[in-house]
Design an enzyme around this catalytic site. Sequence first.
Site: not given
Length: 279
Positions: A31-32, A36, A153, A186
């Site tokens: 779902a770029l 990205h 993250q 996304s």
Amino acid sequence: MKICKNIAELNDWLENYSNDKSLGFVPTMGALHKGHISLLEQSIEDNDLSVVSIYVNPTQFDKKEDLENYPKNDKADAEMLEKAGCDMLFLPDNLSIYPNGEQILEFDLDGLDSTMEGKYRPGHFQGVITVVDRLLDLIQPDMAYFGEKDYQQLAIVRFLAEERHPETEIVGGRIIREPDGLAMSSRNERLSEEQKEAAAIINEVLEKSYSKKGNMNVEAITAWVRKNINLNPHLNVEYVEIIDPYTIEILDDIEEDTEARICVSVWCGDIRLIDNMPL
């Protein structure tokens, strides 16, 4: 652009094309969007070859419906990547990533996963690092690129790489935003136009919070952010935290010259959005 769908194809490509060439890697769940692509562009600038992976990891979703509703369009993603100059797209199946079934890597993250996303999505980061660890093992890149939108993250992946993949440098990419300030994600595909308009308020409030530093303490700043985001009926703040940008430690007190980052998680209807920025 070469497309590899299993480990044999991947190894063949790596053996034939990556010898004596620097290799950059951008792991994604598809779902770029432009965020990205900005990571890919950074990789292309830094390396001789650039690889992007698309794999929707089932073990990092704490709700089954989130996994089922995650947007998928490999064809459109591949076209976008080829246009941007990607050298190889890795589309592994579950067996390539989990050869022994969906076993989670039990890895001590030194408390980095105990707050914010780790607190509200228990087990999430163990699922993330299981796949990241596997992909770094398979591809062995010189540099791997992760967006700062998922700031916690990014810190966890850096820690993982230092411990298990010291040959790979982890590079953080800046947050790419829509014209109205909404952090690209996304998940934004699932927002209605009215919800997107509401979600843009998150960035607006975070930007204004910078002026509160030095005039308010941490508790007052986070309360002010929560109140002003929640004024919109479409939005419901899950957490607001001010953290040390290096250790991810939650700060109880800051001075005007303290390096800090403010992080939020906000529900917009049934869509969960995260954002952060320097404070």
